[in-house]
Design a protein around this motif. Sequence first.
Motif, PDB file in Angstrom:
ATOM      1  N   TYR A  55       0.830  -1.204   0.000  1.00 52.08           N
ATOM      2  CA  TYR A  55       0.000   0.000   0.000  1.00 52.08           C
ATOM      3  C   TYR A  55       0.863   1.252   0.000  1.00 52.08           C
ATOM      4  CZ  TYR A  55      -3.874  -3.073   1.236  1.00 52.08           C
ATOM      5  OH  TYR A  55      -4.820  -4.054   1.236  1.00 52.08           O
ATOM      6  N   LEU A  56       0.219   2.386  -0.284  1.00 49.86           N
ATOM      7  CA  LEU A  56       0.905   3.670  -0.172  1.00 49.86           C
ATOM      8  C   LEU A  56       1.290   3.913   1.279  1.00 49.86           C
ATOM      9  CD1 LEU A  56      -1.406   5.878  -2.421  1.00 49.86           C
ATOM     10  CD2 LEU A  56       0.961   5.248  -2.905  1.00 49.86           C
ATOM     11  N   PRO A  57       2.400   4.577   1.525  1.00 48.86           N
ATOM     12  CA  PRO A  57       2.797   4.881   2.900  1.00 48.86           C
ATOM     13  C   PRO A  57       1.787   5.825   3.566  1.00 48.86           C
ATOM     14  CG  PRO A  57       4.530   5.495   1.339  1.00 48.86           C
ATOM     15  CD  PRO A  57       3.365   5.037   0.543  1.00 48.86           C
ATOM     16  N   PRO A  58       1.663   5.747   4.894  1.00 50.36           N
ATOM     17  CA  PRO A  58       0.701   6.590   5.609  1.00 50.36           C
ATOM     18  C   PRO A  58       0.841   8.084   5.311  1.00 50.36           C
ATOM     19  CG  PRO A  58       1.531   4.900   7.067  1.00 50.36           C
ATOM     20  CD  PRO A  58       2.326   4.800   5.796  1.00 50.36           C
ATOM     21  N   ALA A  59       2.053   8.588   5.177  1.00 49.48           N
ATOM     22  CA  ALA A  59       2.242  10.020   4.912  1.00 49.48           C
ATOM     23  C   ALA A  59       1.614  10.429   3.578  1.00 49.48           C
ATOM     24  CB  ALA A  59       3.728  10.370   4.920  1.00 49.48           C
ATOM     25  N   VAL A  60       1.670   9.559   2.589  1.00 54.80           N
ATOM     26  CA  VAL A  60       1.084   9.865   1.276  1.00 54.80           C
ATOM     27  C   VAL A  60      -0.438   9.808   1.361  1.00 54.80           C
ATOM     28  CG1 VAL A  60       0.933   9.140  -1.140  1.00 54.80           C
ATOM     29  CG2 VAL A  60       3.129   9.061   0.055  1.00 54.80           C
ATOM     30  N   VAL A  61      -0.980   8.848   2.085  1.00 55.62           N
ATOM     31  CA  VAL A  61      -2.432   8.741   2.252  1.00 55.62           C
ATOM     32  C   VAL A  61      -2.964   9.991   2.945  1.00 55.62           C
ATOM     33  CG1 VAL A  61      -4.320   7.421   3.301  1.00 55.62           C
ATOM     34  CG2 VAL A  61      -2.364   6.224   2.272  1.00 55.62           C
ATOM     35  N   THR A  62      -2.310  10.397   4.026  1.00 53.39           N
ATOM     36  CA  THR A  62      -2.720  11.586   4.763  1.00 53.39           C
ATOM     37  C   THR A  62      -2.622  12.828   3.882  1.00 53.39           C
ATOM     38  OG1 THR A  62      -2.044  10.614   6.849  1.00 53.39           O
ATOM     39  CG2 THR A  62      -2.233  12.997   6.802  1.00 53.39           C
ATOM     40  N   ALA A  63      -1.535  12.942   3.135  1.00 57.69           N
ATOM     41  CA  ALA A  63      -1.366  14.086   2.238  1.00 57.69           C
ATOM     42  C   ALA A  63      -2.465  14.126   1.185  1.00 57.69           C
ATOM     43  CB  ALA A  63       0.013  14.053   1.585  1.00 57.69           C
ATOM     44  N   ALA A  64      -2.816  12.989   0.620  1.00 54.06           N
ATOM     45  CA  ALA A  64      -3.879  12.940  -0.379  1.00 54.06           C
ATOM     46  C   ALA A  64      -5.196  13.418   0.222  1.00 54.06           C
ATOM     47  CB  ALA A  64      -4.035  11.525  -0.922  1.00 54.06           C
ATOM     48  N   MET A  65      -5.531  12.913   1.379  1.00 50.32           N
ATOM     49  CA  MET A  65      -6.799  13.288   2.006  1.00 50.32           C
ATOM     50  C   MET A  65      -6.832  14.774   2.352  1.00 50.32           C
ATOM     51  SD  MET A  65      -8.714  10.656   1.864  1.00 50.32           S
ATOM     52  CE  MET A  65     -10.056  10.903   3.023  1.00 50.32           C
ATOM     53  N   ASP A  66      -5.701  15.322   2.775  1.00 47.52           N
ATOM     54  CA  ASP A  66      -5.640  16.744   3.133  1.00 47.52           C
ATOM     55  C   ASP A  66      -5.575  17.640   1.894  1.00 47.52           C
ATOM     56  OD1 ASP A  66      -5.722  16.150   5.846  1.00 47.52           O
ATOM     57  OD2 ASP A  66      -3.540  16.244   6.084  1.00 47.52           O
ATOM     58  N   GLU A  67      -4.664  17.349   0.987  1.00 45.76           N
ATOM     59  CA  GLU A  67      -4.442  18.216  -0.162  1.00 45.76           C
ATOM     60  C   GLU A  67      -5.578  18.163  -1.178  1.00 45.76           C
ATOM     61  OE1 GLU A  67      -0.411  17.663  -1.639  1.00 45.76           O
ATOM     62  OE2 GLU A  67       0.301  17.510   0.437  1.00 45.76           O
ATOM     63  N   LEU A  68      -6.262  17.037  -1.268  1.00 42.73           N
ATOM     64  CA  LEU A  68      -7.424  16.933  -2.153  1.00 42.73           C
ATOM     65  C   LEU A  68      -8.719  17.317  -1.435  1.00 42.73           C
ATOM     66  CD1 LEU A  68      -6.407  13.655  -4.017  1.00 42.73           C
ATOM     67  CD2 LEU A  68      -6.364  16.002  -4.919  1.00 42.73           C
TER      68      LEU A  68
END
Length: 134
Positions: free
Chosen positions: A37-50
């Motif tokens: 899976y994508l790393p947690p930092a990327v998942v969090t960034a996606a949810m925040d930035e999008l």
Amino acid sequence: MPIPEGGDRHFQPAATALRWLLTRVGGQGIRLTAAGYLPPAVVTAAMDELRWRELWIGTCTREDTTAPVFALRETAAQLRLLRRYRGQLLLTKKGTALRDDPEALRRYLAASLPTPPWWASGRYATDAGSAAPS
């Protein structure tokens, strides 16, 4: 495949989200977790930035429990914009070509998808304009 009634403008939110992911993966790729899976930092960034976080429950740190991010990555892979190789997520040639051309990416989506994916509907869209048809 014909472009849906109303043109391809309904695909702009999906193109925006996919372009975010393609840019994030970039030329170096992203190392996936041991589970793939994508790393947690990327998942969090996606949810925040999008700006999807306020519309989703949970901590938004794991791709396997954050459906919008999982669907985004799976859609990019199905469209052959991303590929997995030796534990990394990498851009394909098509993904590299479309990453820096938002208009071409939007047209590619309009020609490739029968309807915008659910994560690109008005509920999750970050761009102004009409929500995707249901």
